[in-house]
Design a protein around this motif. Structure first.
Motif, PDB file in Angstrom:
ATOM      1  N   ILE A 132       0.839  -1.205   0.000  1.00  0.00           N
ATOM      2  CA  ILE A 132       0.000   0.000   0.000  1.00  0.00           C
ATOM      3  C   ILE A 132       0.873   1.252   0.000  1.00  0.00           C
ATOM      4  O   ILE A 132       0.473   2.299  -0.524  1.00  0.00           O
ATOM      5  N   ALA A 133       2.092   1.146   0.525  1.00  0.00           N
ATOM      6  CA  ALA A 133       3.030   2.273   0.461  1.00  0.00           C
ATOM      7  C   ALA A 133       3.361   2.623  -0.983  1.00  0.00           C
ATOM      8  O   ALA A 133       3.678   3.786  -1.291  1.00  0.00           O
ATOM      9  N   ILE A 134       3.296   1.642  -1.888  1.00  0.00           N
ATOM     10  CA  ILE A 134       3.546   1.928  -3.301  1.00  0.00           C
ATOM     11  C   ILE A 134       2.486   2.893  -3.826  1.00  0.00           C
ATOM     12  O   ILE A 134       2.757   3.714  -4.707  1.00  0.00           O
ATOM     13  N   ASN A 135       1.278   2.805  -3.280  1.00  0.00           N
ATOM     14  CA  ASN A 135       0.254   3.777  -3.654  1.00  0.00           C
ATOM     15  C   ASN A 135       0.626   5.185  -3.191  1.00  0.00           C
ATOM     16  O   ASN A 135       0.409   6.167  -3.903  1.00  0.00           O
ATOM     17  N   THR A 136       1.201   5.282  -1.983  1.00  0.00           N
ATOM     18  CA  THR A 136       1.692   6.581  -1.517  1.00  0.00           C
ATOM     19  C   THR A 136       2.816   7.069  -2.420  1.00  0.00           C
ATOM     20  O   THR A 136       2.874   8.258  -2.781  1.00  0.00           O
ATOM     21  N   ALA A 137       3.711   6.162  -2.805  1.00  0.00           N
ATOM     22  CA  ALA A 137       4.785   6.508  -3.736  1.00  0.00           C
ATOM     23  C   ALA A 137       4.217   6.977  -5.071  1.00  0.00           C
ATOM     24  O   ALA A 137       4.748   7.900  -5.704  1.00  0.00           O
ATOM     25  N   HIS A 138       3.136   6.349  -5.482  1.00  0.00           N
ATOM     26  CA  HIS A 138       2.465   6.723  -6.730  1.00  0.00           C
ATOM     27  C   HIS A 138       1.962   8.153  -6.658  1.00  0.00           C
ATOM     28  O   HIS A 138       2.135   8.949  -7.587  1.00  0.00           O
ATOM     29  N   GLU A 139       1.343   8.522  -5.547  1.00  0.00           N
ATOM     30  CA  GLU A 139       0.840   9.883  -5.374  1.00  0.00           C
ATOM     31  C   GLU A 139       1.996  10.888  -5.366  1.00  0.00           C
ATOM     32  O   GLU A 139       1.929  11.924  -6.023  1.00  0.00           O
ATOM     33  N   LEU A 140       3.071  10.571  -4.665  1.00  0.00           N
ATOM     34  CA  LEU A 140       4.211  11.483  -4.569  1.00  0.00           C
ATOM     35  C   LEU A 140       4.989  11.574  -5.870  1.00  0.00           C
ATOM     36  O   LEU A 140       5.455  12.649  -6.256  1.00  0.00           O
ATOM     37  N   GLY A 141       5.121  10.457  -6.561  1.00  0.00           N
ATOM     38  CA  GLY A 141       5.972  10.405  -7.744  1.00  0.00           C
ATOM     39  C   GLY A 141       5.445  11.174  -8.937  1.00  0.00           C
ATOM     40  O   GLY A 141       6.198  11.464  -9.876  1.00  0.00           O
ATOM     41  N   HIS A 142       4.161  11.525  -8.918  1.00  0.00           N
ATOM     42  CA  HIS A 142       3.583  12.269 -10.030  1.00  0.00           C
ATOM     43  C   HIS A 142       3.748  13.778  -9.893  1.00  0.00           C
ATOM     44  O   HIS A 142       3.374  14.521 -10.795  1.00  0.00           O
ATOM     45  N   LYS A 143       4.283  14.230  -8.784  1.00  0.00           N
ATOM     46  CA  LYS A 143       4.317  15.661  -8.531  1.00  0.00           C
ATOM     47  C   LYS A 143       5.602  16.305  -9.063  1.00  0.00           C
ATOM     48  O   LYS A 143       6.617  15.654  -9.237  1.00  0.00           O
ATOM     49  N   ALA A 155       9.639   5.493  -0.423  1.00  0.00           N
ATOM     50  CA  ALA A 155       8.495   4.629  -0.133  1.00  0.00           C
ATOM     51  C   ALA A 155       8.555   3.324  -0.915  1.00  0.00           C
ATOM     52  O   ALA A 155       8.044   2.292  -0.466  1.00  0.00           O
ATOM     53  N   LEU A 156       9.194   3.344  -2.093  1.00  0.00           N
ATOM     54  CA  LEU A 156       9.299   2.147  -2.928  1.00  0.00           C
ATOM     55  C   LEU A 156      10.417   1.206  -2.486  1.00  0.00           C
ATOM     56  O   LEU A 156      10.390   0.012  -2.792  1.00  0.00           O
ATOM     57  N   ALA A 157      11.386   1.735  -1.755  1.00  0.00           N
ATOM     58  CA  ALA A 157      12.579   0.953  -1.419  1.00  0.00           C
ATOM     59  C   ALA A 157      12.290  -0.345  -0.661  1.00  0.00           C
ATOM     60  O   ALA A 157      12.847  -1.391  -0.994  1.00  0.00           O
ATOM     61  N   PRO A 158      11.418  -0.368   0.366  1.00  0.00           N
ATOM     62  CA  PRO A 158      11.193  -1.629   1.088  1.00  0.00           C
ATOM     63  C   PRO A 158      10.649  -2.755   0.211  1.00  0.00           C
ATOM     64  O   PRO A 158      10.939  -3.927   0.459  1.00  0.00           O
ATOM     65  N   ALA A 159       9.873  -2.423  -0.801  1.00  0.00           N
ATOM     66  CA  ALA A 159       9.324  -3.451  -1.697  1.00  0.00           C
ATOM     67  C   ALA A 159      10.268  -3.769  -2.849  1.00  0.00           C
ATOM     68  O   ALA A 159       9.958  -4.632  -3.683  1.00  0.00           O
ATOM     69  N   GLY A 160      11.412  -3.068  -2.925  1.00  0.00           N
ATOM     70  CA  GLY A 160      12.378  -3.345  -3.986  1.00  0.00           C
ATOM     71  C   GLY A 160      11.840  -3.054  -5.371  1.00  0.00           C
ATOM     72  O   GLY A 160      12.256  -3.686  -6.343  1.00  0.00           O
ATOM     73  N   PHE A 164       9.482   1.256 -10.602  1.00  0.00           N
ATOM     74  CA  PHE A 164       8.100   1.693 -10.815  1.00  0.00           C
ATOM     75  C   PHE A 164       8.039   3.211 -11.009  1.00  0.00           C
ATOM     76  O   PHE A 164       7.209   3.713 -11.766  1.00  0.00           O
ATOM     77  N   TYR A 165       8.916   3.929 -10.341  1.00  0.00           N
ATOM     78  CA  TYR A 165       8.955   5.384 -10.437  1.00  0.00           C
ATOM     79  C   TYR A 165       9.138   5.829 -11.889  1.00  0.00           C
ATOM     80  O   TYR A 165       8.529   6.807 -12.336  1.00  0.00           O
ATOM     81  N   GLY A 171       6.112   5.200 -18.840  1.00  0.00           N
ATOM     82  CA  GLY A 171       5.721   4.049 -19.643  1.00  0.00           C
ATOM     83  C   GLY A 171       4.231   3.796 -19.594  1.00  0.00           C
ATOM     84  O   GLY A 171       3.526   3.923 -20.596  1.00  0.00           O
ATOM     85  N   HIS A 172       3.741   3.463 -18.407  1.00  0.00           N
ATOM     86  CA  HIS A 172       2.326   3.110 -18.253  1.00  0.00           C
ATOM     87  C   HIS A 172       1.403   4.248 -18.673  1.00  0.00           C
ATOM     88  O   HIS A 172       0.419   4.017 -19.376  1.00  0.00           O
TER      89      HIS A 172
END
Length: 379
Positions: A132-143, A155-160, A164-165, A171-172
């Motif tokens: 779920i932290a990846i969702n937080t990373a998603h919100e932050l990464g678009h700014k 936020a993405l680091a713990p999930a390796g 995705f950033y 890409g997506h």
């Protein structure tokens, strides 16, 4: 067309009635501490299953009870909402809570006092938090703000899943709802078939996009400025620090929870665009992304917990919009339930296809050729 339940309210007087609820998003990284307290009190193995039970059991029930909220902010209120630091700090606060939960669970794992059921629950617990932290990373990464983009990688680091950033933004968002997008699932494709395609495809795409960015300028991609490499270095540094702190036994735990975490992201990717397709124009290009190309849900509770990720159509049309300003559209296809429910459904392919395939076909007036169909099924 956007839907606004408060069209009678003057824009200057409009207030976000969910403002007191947004801090609930921080409940997720707090749940491992609840599990720990119950476990220490003699709760047994089931204590470590509290987090997934609440996220995928209790929240869907509350979602059904509270129903939908289709309130949209008026355009005049958007600048005021976007500038309100309250919403921004909630995303920032997820990160220290996320890392604290990770350290706590590493410490519990290293004590070697867990049964198999407890260990599996601990992996699932941390995997859910970091997924779920990846969702937080998603919100932050678009700014546009540099600090928010940097925090996205943290936020993405713990999930390796630092790549995705790059892949998500460049890409997506470019290839969404086309056969070329590894993160857009196809009609007739199960999640278990989608998982290896999207995991490997997204990784390969991120590397190509980022190395291409340097080669087009005649520079080597092997630099700290490479956003794939520096994100991976964050993960390696984090894992090395935790391994030094808790011993080599922590490493398999970190790997296992990472797989759970990024798999949670990919099951969300699976349900966000299932079977939806952008059509080719007369010029042979794909049509512009619009609200028809993402599945949405206006379920109140999961939208609060996921920083309104479920208003995915507006996000794709306006990636820089902050979560508190995202809108619901009449033209967006609607999921029959919130993400927490649909994630569980997606793990059972016959149930998923029974629930979703007819909705895809209805969206295209029964014309299967207009959908993004799995190649084998198309043949």
């Amino acid at each position: 067309m956007a839907v606004d339940a408060d069209v009678t309210v003057p824009p200057a007087a409009w207030r976000d009635r969910r403002k007191p609820l947004w801090p609930l998003a921080l409940l997720v990284p707090a749940l491992p501490f609840l599990g720990f307290a119950v476990w220490r009190a003699g709760g047994g193995a089931w204590a470590w299953w509290l987090t997934p039970a609440i996220v995928f059991g209790l929240i869907p029930v509350i979602d059904v009870l509270l129903g939908d909220d289709r309130q949209n902010p008026p355009d005049e209120a958007v600048p005021r909402l976007s500038a309100d630091g309250y919403y921004r700090w909630l995303t920032y606060l997820y990160l220290p809570a996320q890392y604290a939960a990770l350290v706590l669970c590493c410490a519990v794992w290293a004590r070697d006092e867990l049964t198999v059921a407890s260990a599996a629950g601990l992996v699932a617990t941390v995997g859910v938090v970091n997924g779920i932290a990846i969702n937080t990373a998603h919100e932050l990464g678009h700014k546009r703000e540099r600090v928010e983009r940097w925090l996205s990688k943290v936020a993405l680091a713990p999930a390796g899943y630092g790549h995705f950033y790059v892949e998500h933004n460049r890409g997506h968002h470019v290839r969404v709802a086309t056969p070329e997008d590894p993160a857009s699932s196809r009609l007739g494709e199960s999640f278990w078939a989608f998982w290896p395609r999207t995991v490997w495809g997204s990784l390969r795409s991120a590397w190509r996009l980022e190395t291409g960015r340097f080669r087009i300028r005649g520079r080597s991609p092997w630099t700290h400025r490479n956003d794939v490499l520096n994100a991976w270095v964050m993960t390696l540094t984090l894992y090395a620090a935790l391994t030094l702190a808790f011993g080599p036994v922590a490493l398999p735990f970190l790997v296992l929870q990472a797989v759970v975490g990024f798999s949670l992201l990919e099951v969300v990717n699976y349900l966000e665009h299932y079977g939806l397709a952008r059509q080719r124009t007369a010029a042979g290009r794909y049509e512009k992304v619009d609200p028809r190309h993402s599945w949405n849900s206006d379920r109140t509770v999961t939208n609060v917990f996921l920083f309104q990720l479920q208003r995915h159509s507006d996000h794709h049309a306006n990636p820089l919009r902050r979560y508190q300003t995202l809108r619901s559209f009449d033209t967006s296809p609607q999921l029959p339930a919130g993400y927490a429910t649909m994630i569980v459904v997606a793990l059972v392919p016959p149930l998923w296809r029974r629930m979703m395939d007819h909705r895809v076909l209805a969206h295209y007036g029964g014309d299967r050729t207009r959908a993004n169909v799995r190649p084998a099924a198309r043949r």
